[in-house]
Scaffold this motif. Structure first.
Motif, PDB file in Angstrom:
ATOM      1  N   ALA A   8       0.910  -1.216  -0.050  1.00  0.00           N
ATOM      2  CA  ALA A   8       0.029   0.003   0.057  1.00  0.00           C
ATOM      3  C   ALA A   8       0.903   1.118   0.019  1.00  0.00           C
ATOM      4  O   ALA A   8       0.405   2.274  -0.895  1.00  0.00           O
ATOM      5  CB  ALA A   8      -0.889  -0.151   1.174  1.00  0.00           C
ATOM      6  N   GLN A   9       1.887   1.256   0.722  1.00  0.00           N
ATOM      7  CA  GLN A   9       2.866   2.164   0.731  1.00  0.00           C
ATOM      8  C   GLN A   9       3.481   2.694  -0.486  1.00  0.00           C
ATOM      9  O   GLN A   9       3.834   3.819  -0.845  1.00  0.00           O
ATOM     10  CB  GLN A   9       3.798   2.234   1.822  1.00  0.00           C
ATOM     11  CG  GLN A   9       4.778   3.279   2.227  1.00  0.00           C
ATOM     12  CD  GLN A   9       3.918   4.782   2.382  1.00  0.00           C
ATOM     13  OE1 GLN A   9       3.074   4.770   3.151  1.00  0.00           O
ATOM     14  NE2 GLN A   9       4.213   5.697   1.600  1.00  0.00           N
ATOM     15  N   ALA A  23       1.089   4.213  -2.817  1.00  0.00           N
ATOM     16  CA  ALA A  23       0.930   5.649  -2.404  1.00  0.00           C
ATOM     17  C   ALA A  23       2.038   6.614  -2.735  1.00  0.00           C
ATOM     18  O   ALA A  23       1.927   7.764  -3.132  1.00  0.00           O
ATOM     19  CB  ALA A  23       0.713   5.596  -0.861  1.00  0.00           C
ATOM     20  N   HIS A  54      -5.923   1.104  -2.985  1.00  0.00           N
ATOM     21  CA  HIS A  54      -4.808   2.013  -2.691  1.00  0.00           C
ATOM     22  C   HIS A  54      -4.585   3.301  -3.137  1.00  0.00           C
ATOM     23  O   HIS A  54      -3.904   4.097  -2.490  1.00  0.00           O
ATOM     24  CB  HIS A  54      -3.522   1.158  -2.385  1.00  0.00           C
ATOM     25  CG  HIS A  54      -3.737   0.136  -1.342  1.00  0.00           C
ATOM     26  ND1 HIS A  54      -3.838  -0.118  -0.303  1.00  0.00           N
ATOM     27  CD2 HIS A  54      -3.504  -1.257  -1.800  1.00  0.00           C
ATOM     28  CE1 HIS A  54      -4.050  -1.599   0.342  1.00  0.00           C
ATOM     29  NE2 HIS A  54      -3.547  -2.194  -0.615  1.00  0.00           N
ATOM     30  N   LYS A  90      -5.288   6.606  -1.301  1.00  0.00           N
ATOM     31  CA  LYS A  90      -4.439   6.969  -0.100  1.00  0.00           C
ATOM     32  C   LYS A  90      -3.367   8.040  -0.802  1.00  0.00           C
ATOM     33  O   LYS A  90      -2.697   8.704  -0.014  1.00  0.00           O
ATOM     34  CB  LYS A  90      -3.712   5.842   0.571  1.00  0.00           C
ATOM     35  CG  LYS A  90      -4.818   4.778   1.261  1.00  0.00           C
ATOM     36  CD  LYS A  90      -4.052   3.688   1.468  1.00  0.00           C
ATOM     37  CE  LYS A  90      -5.328   2.544   2.236  1.00  0.00           C
ATOM     38  NZ  LYS A  90      -4.826   1.384   2.325  1.00  0.00           N
TER      39      LYS A  90
END
Length: 212
Positions: free
Chosen positions: A53-54, A57, A91, A94
């Motif tokens: 997810a990071q 992002a 995701h 975000k």
């Protein structure tokens, strides 16, 4: 417009990137191997087989729209297609990216009600796994509860190298052909259709198809 192109070094992705640059958009190439990017543009790296997810992002932070052009043919990992669609839909919010445009396939177009092109006996066997994977990705889009505004863009059955051959036509879920009974579009005209949709946002949360 600030656009991120996922798969910017691939055949279709690089054509889309070139078209976006020619229109004056700011383009970020999102790729696994930054050394393969030949245009003088910003580059961010992302490995679709291991992304978190990071990672998503970070790769797509601050862009107005993401155009994703991916496939599993080269590595024969077709499962990456639907998986990537699901991960991006989940995701991207975000990252603050409001839109996702997807380079889809023609196999899920309907030649008759409830009958897809890929299910017909004439569909080439060598492209079947790829077409099925793109059909699975379309299902991911149609069943998502993501806040992302998406558009799935199917090319004609035959998408080929070459320059523009003139105006293209847009369709929906139904397979359609030109006056000679052929379903075809050049990769340049497909890229034009993709950027036209990115700019106009006329078909939000829909599948559209592009052919002459």
């Amino acid at each position: 417009m600030k656009l991120a192109v996922l798969g910017a070094t691939g055949w279709i992705g690089s054509t889309i990137t070139h078209e976006a640059i020619s229109r004056g958009h700011e383009v970020i190439a999102v790729v696994r191997d930054a050394s393969k990017v030949t245009q003088d543009i910003s580059v961010r790296t992302l490995d679709m087989t291991q992304m978190s997810a990071q990672d998503i992002a970070t790769a797509f932070a601050g862009v107005d729209a993401v155009i994703a052009s991916i496939g599993g043919r080269a590595a024969q990992n077709h499962e990456v297609v639907a998986h990537t669609a699901q991960q991006l839909l989940q995701h991207l919010p975000k990252a603050g990216s409001p839109r996702l445009l997807w380079v889809g396939g023609a196999g899920s177009l309907e030649v008759a009600p409830g009958v897809t092109l890929v299910s017909t006996p004439e569909f080439p066997e060598e492209y079947k796994a790829e077409a099925i994977a793109q059909g699975e990705a379309l299902t991911v889009f149609r069943t998502t509860d993501s806040a992302i505004k998406w558009t799935y863009v199917s090319p004609a059955a035959m998408i080929f190298p070459g320059e523009s051959e003139g105006p293209y036509r847009l369709g929906g879920d139904e397979f359609f052909t030109d006056s000679a009974g052929q379903s075809r579009v050049s990769v340049v005209d497909y890229a034009k259709a993709m950027l036209d949709e990115a700019e106009s946002a006329k078909h939000i949360n829909q599948r559209i198809s592009v052919a002459y």
